[in-house]
Design a protein around this motif. Sequence first.
Motif, mmCIF file in Angstrom:
data_model
loop_
_atom_site.group_PDB
_atom_site.id
_atom_site.type_symbol
_atom_site.label_atom_id
_atom_site.label_comp_id
_atom_site.label_asym_id
_atom_site.label_seq_id
_atom_site.Cartn_x
_atom_site.Cartn_y
_atom_site.Cartn_z
ATOM 1 N N UNK A 137 0.761 -1.252 0.069
ATOM 2 C CA UNK A 137 0.007 -0.081 0.010
ATOM 3 C C UNK A 137 0.815 1.355 -0.315
ATOM 4 N N UNK A 138 2.070 1.252 -0.309
ATOM 5 C CA UNK A 138 2.957 2.446 -0.230
ATOM 6 C C UNK A 138 3.812 2.318 -1.307
ATOM 7 N N UNK A 139 4.132 3.510 -1.997
ATOM 8 C CA UNK A 139 5.033 3.864 -3.040
ATOM 9 C C UNK A 139 6.522 3.185 -2.624
ATOM 10 N N UNK A 140 7.377 2.702 -3.274
ATOM 11 C CA UNK A 140 8.748 2.458 -3.098
ATOM 12 C C UNK A 140 9.401 3.545 -3.825
ATOM 13 N N UNK A 141 10.435 4.089 -3.189
ATOM 14 C CA UNK A 141 11.225 5.227 -3.590
ATOM 15 C C UNK A 141 12.307 4.605 -4.599
ATOM 16 N N UNK A 142 13.124 5.539 -5.375
ATOM 17 C CA UNK A 142 14.152 5.023 -6.023
ATOM 18 C C UNK A 142 14.035 4.036 -7.239
ATOM 19 N N UNK A 143 12.594 4.258 -7.641
ATOM 20 C CA UNK A 143 12.388 3.231 -8.989
ATOM 21 C C UNK A 143 13.007 3.821 -10.166
ATOM 22 N N UNK A 144 13.543 4.977 -10.207
ATOM 23 C CA UNK A 144 14.039 5.572 -11.219
ATOM 24 C C UNK A 144 12.798 6.120 -12.335
ATOM 25 N N UNK A 145 13.450 6.376 -13.402
ATOM 26 C CA UNK A 145 12.638 7.144 -14.366
ATOM 27 C C UNK A 145 11.669 6.264 -15.113
ATOM 28 N N UNK A 146 11.684 5.025 -14.849
ATOM 29 C CA UNK A 146 10.882 4.171 -15.582
ATOM 30 C C UNK A 146 9.556 3.926 -14.450
ATOM 31 N N UNK A 147 9.628 4.597 -13.472
ATOM 32 C CA UNK A 147 8.370 4.312 -12.644
ATOM 33 C C UNK A 147 7.221 4.772 -13.204
ATOM 34 N N UNK A 148 6.152 4.241 -13.093
ATOM 35 C CA UNK A 148 4.683 4.789 -13.519
ATOM 36 C C UNK A 148 3.886 5.769 -12.611
ATOM 37 N N UNK A 149 4.640 6.107 -11.658
ATOM 38 C CA UNK A 149 4.144 7.143 -10.654
ATOM 39 C C UNK A 149 5.205 7.932 -10.205
ATOM 40 N N UNK A 150 4.767 9.217 -9.731
ATOM 41 C CA UNK A 150 5.541 10.159 -9.328
ATOM 42 C C UNK A 150 5.319 10.560 -7.706
ATOM 43 N N UNK A 151 6.169 10.630 -6.852
ATOM 44 C CA UNK A 151 6.175 10.978 -5.544
ATOM 45 C C UNK A 151 6.373 12.618 -5.286
ATOM 46 N N UNK A 152 5.596 13.253 -4.794
ATOM 47 C CA UNK A 152 6.053 14.751 -4.713
ATOM 48 C C UNK A 152 6.324 14.904 -3.164
ATOM 49 N N UNK A 153 7.383 15.580 -2.885
ATOM 50 C CA UNK A 153 7.756 15.838 -1.447
ATOM 51 C C UNK A 153 7.290 17.382 -1.041
ATOM 52 N N UNK A 154 6.372 17.950 -1.853
ATOM 53 C CA UNK A 154 6.172 19.223 -1.389
ATOM 54 C C UNK A 154 4.593 19.573 -1.888
ATOM 55 N N UNK A 155 4.031 20.579 -1.261
ATOM 56 C CA UNK A 155 2.671 20.876 -1.768
ATOM 57 C C UNK A 155 2.686 22.357 -2.447
#
Lengths: 652, 652
Positions: A137-155
């Motif tokens: 249920x959580x995203x894994x960081x560091x999946x690189x450019x190939x990931x199919x999602x993006x994690x935002x560390x800011x609002x």
Amino acid sequence: MSSRKEFRELVPPEEAHEAIESLDLDGGTEEVPLREARGRVLAERVDAGLDVPGFDRASMDGYAVRARDTFGAGEADPAVLELAGAVHAGAEPDVTVEAGTAAEISTGAVMPEGADAVVMVERTDRVERSSTERENGEAVNGAGEGGDAVELRTSLAPGDHVMLAGADVAAGERALGPGTRLTPREIGLLSALGVDEVLVRSKPRVGIVSTGDELVRPGEAVASERGQIYDVNSYTIATAVEEAGGEAALYPHAGDDYGEMERVLTEAAAECDLVLSSGSTSASAVDVIYRVIEDQGELLLHGVAIKPGKPMLVGEFPDSAYVGLPGYPVSALMIFRHFVAPAIRRAAGRPEPRTASVEAEMAVEERYGEGRTRLMPVGLIGSGPSETARDASNGGRTLAYPVDKGSGATTSLVEADGIVEVGPDTAYLDAGEAVSVDLFSPDVRPPTVFGVGEDDPLLTSVLDDLDRPRYLTIGSRQGLRRLEQGVPDFAVVTGATDDIEARELGGWTRDWGLIVAPDNPGGVDGLADLVDRELRFVNRPTDSGLRGTLDGTVEDLADSRGESRNELVERIDGFELAARALESPARKVASGSADAGLGLRSTAEKLGLGFVPLGEERVRVLANPERLEKPGIEALREAVGNAPTELPGVGR
Amino acid sequence: MSSRKEFRELVPPEEAHEAIESLDLDGGTEEVPLREARGRVLAERVDAGLDVPGFDRASMDGYAVRARDTFGAGEADPAVLELAGAVHAGAEPDVTVEAGTAAEISTGAVMPEGADAVVMVERTDRVERSSTERENGEAVNGAGEGGDAVELRTSLAPGDHVMLAGADVAAGERALGPGTRLTPREIGLLSALGVDEVLVRSKPRVGIVSTGDELVRPGEAVASERGQIYDVNSYTIATAVEEAGGEAALYPHAGDDYGEMERVLTEAAAECDLVLSSGSTSASAVDVIYRVIEDQGELLLHGVAIKPGKPMLVGEFPDSAYVGLPGYPVSALMIFRHFVAPAIRRAAGRPEPRTASVEAEMAVEERYGEGRTRLMPVGLIGSGPSETARDASNGGRTLAYPVDKGSGATTSLVEADGIVEVGPDTAYLDAGEAVSVDLFSPDVRPPTVFGVGEDDPLLTSVLDDLDRPRYLTIGSRQGLRRLEQGVPDFAVVTGATDDIEARELGGWTRDWGLIVAPDNPGGVDGLADLVDRELRFVNRPTDSGLRGTLDGTVEDLADSRGESRNELVERIDGFELAARALESPARKVASGSADAGLGLRSTAEKLGLGFVPLGEERVRVLANPERLEKPGIEALREAVGNAPTELPGVGR
């Protein structure tokens, strides 16, 4: 000739300014391509025809998102959005950003529908969303450019890193006003608006009519024996017209024939906004012009109480303005700059050059008592450790010295840096007195180093190694005198220097003697031949160090013969015939008009002539002790030290 | 994208200057016609090839005589000489002046054989010699021009009023040194020498490669929906290159394809002395350039610790230098001027412009804490009674205020006058602090009058009547705030001004309301329709005075309905959708993307749209009480008084 005199009702300079201001030099307007519009002046206002940017535009590389989806996100609690696609600059978005999604976006790209903010790529990570969600249920960081999602560390807030359409310039806004001069910045704004042609003020068209049968255009052959000279004013004034923002048109020379003058002047008047006549100093040509203007138009004034420039004319043809400049080049250029250039700049919409003047102090006293305004050409000398007039104000002083070789001398054009206007009531300027120098152009700089004295071929190549030196060849004697007065930065001299206070920067020796025809066909052997044989000799003036050295040798010869010096020289044909310049005696020998001339071995070899050596003399470079800290003096010392001595007859 | 980060080893600005100084931009030399040589720089020394004048020349109108014949002559005891003939300028003398004779001569004519001095015509009279001698042995005065003799009332020395051959410049003399910039004066001297072609330094050829698939040249159609924008940098930088003395060549746009970029860059490098790339702000294009330079040449530095301009590149191709400019136009121009223009000027032999900077005081405080050098664009305001920075030093002050609309804004190009370089250790500049402003060009002048505030069509035509005004449309609210801070000369506002200290220069009224489609097909009747019907509305931002007026009307409507303002506006679709510029809401209506927009009657009529009037508001022009003596304020007062009010919906 006496009929001319009645033309001369001299008016004060202010009236001449007013008369010229009353002239209409307006050249109208024209369309020019933007690419060629540099320096031109807008004839009308330019409003924006479109929004810039034309679309909501990402101003960062990153991800286009809905700001609402990022509320509360931070380092500790990142938001994860599904990657819906990508938008690149210059492409139409083919993705819509729905809630919970993001689109990769490049700087400058169109914001995709649905998105209202951009997150910088640096504040994100690409992750695998689908798989990780399934596992824990959580995203894994560091999946690189190939990931199919993006994690935002800011609002984000709506509008973050987005430049809205029209935010820069909006359609209908005033972009540039009429009268705007187009520099790179305005060209930039017009480019942004997609403008590629602009309506600008036409350059005032200025026709230049040279008068005088004796004038020959540069490049053609000049017949000196017929009194022909090169036409200086046409190119000089044409260039000055262009510098002021006008367009110059040269017309054929007109002699002092009424019909010819009328034809040329009326042709120029029909084609130009302003006609300038200049060139001839002959009274009859001026008289003919005067009559043509009177017949074809109106003469507003003739004769101004100013020196030089008295014979200035101002008038109007039916469709053109007219100004008659004095004939002498220096006078013509000064009068042009003082009276005419401001009017051309005004008509062209050009600003007055900001730094057309510098404050200076008179280097020497100057007397003048003619009771009319004088435009006095001056040269500038920076006396301080820094060369520029600007820095001079922070310590050093700028000195101005009058350059007056007579208005017929074109060299005073380049020996002066500007003009001091001396009022009709000023009969005397003291050394050290403050004057304001109107520079010949804003680019004028005082020379880095200013020297006077002997003419010498090795010195000439030393000067070539310096940046903007000025050197006046006034001979050793005058050079020493000026150095003593403290005016120049250095003097170059031969012979004795008595006890003048100066620092010697270096020197060299040179072989001097008699220059004779190639291979010395007359078998000239030495000075005695000049006395004893029928030889035509050409000397140098007494100011020249070379002449001083010759005089010493003449005295020795007289002593050895037991004769007086005067008896001796009276027997030398041409001893008093002094040619001003170093090579002139040699050139008279080369042309066959003399048998022997005083000169240097190097000159003889340069001109392929014979040489009868009489001795060796030392040339010394002496610096003004007050100016040793000038960078130009240091550069001179170095150049003297490095000077090549491969010239014939030159040694250390 | 993360791979880019490793390129960024930011070097201090001094290293960037050094790297650029190490580049070879020398364009070689070329022959140019003298007529086109203005501003060019001599590649070699020019020595005089002939004597100027080429003959002994009369420098006065008068009579050529033997000086010896005049010895002792004076008013009381004139000398009488027989008239032997006449010599005119441009003609070969056909007369010889024997003892006791004189020849009439014009200024500029060749001295006839035998004569060695000229007497001015003013000191002579023509007399009948032969007859009078016969009668009483004395000449009779007043015989006029027909006389066969001339009476001289002065004595002469040899050489009087004669300019000897070579007196101005003699053959063989150094006329102009290498490195001399050709202004009208040098053109004059070269003309006198008969030179019509000169060897000058070639202008450094500078190739400009714009990168970015989204760029379109001005004049072509731009497809905003595809994210296309006009190419600003190409023309801007090309113009700046020309201003610095270079020759600019534009190359086709290169996208971020490696092969295409390599082809364009190597073609430009082969043809130019310097290649500049600029245009794209996209990281991928920069990455591609980086790789091409690395492959084809050498990269000397990438990234400079300066804002803006961090992404600057400096490198070398085998036969050309290379500098990569930032993509944003303002950044690109600033970096060009700061780093590249001096190198082009050096290679072209041009002097640094003397007045590239003025001293000013900060008009407001400015904080900046990024720890790297910042090039801060500023606008200038002359606060004194005179407009020029120069005169400001004699009394008035020049104020500088930061212009920072973000580097993407091309308008900041024309809203700034120059740059203040702020060191990396300066985190704060106080209001009133002294700064040195590096002007965008020496011709830059502070605006004659500087205003801020509301956008208004009548104001726009008032501005057109002023000489070089500057006006920033920041809305009434910001305008009032800035006026209160004392920065602008004037503000234009609508609505209440509280108790701000200001002098009202004048004003007018304008009709405002809802702009709708032509002929109002939706039958929009008033504000209530926006609340009650499904209409897409476009508002103006809260800084706008027009928006303030609308807000008042909205509150009145809410009151009359017994609703809260918030309830009401939540029902207006688009009430929070504010378009920055005056015409933007109307243009959205025109494009069909809105049903109604806030605006003025004059805008509706200009764009051929429908108008639903909601009221009339007063526009007032308020002057800064400290600047009432500025000539620009007086001119503004006059222009406001004379403003034509024929705009629809505008009244006094």
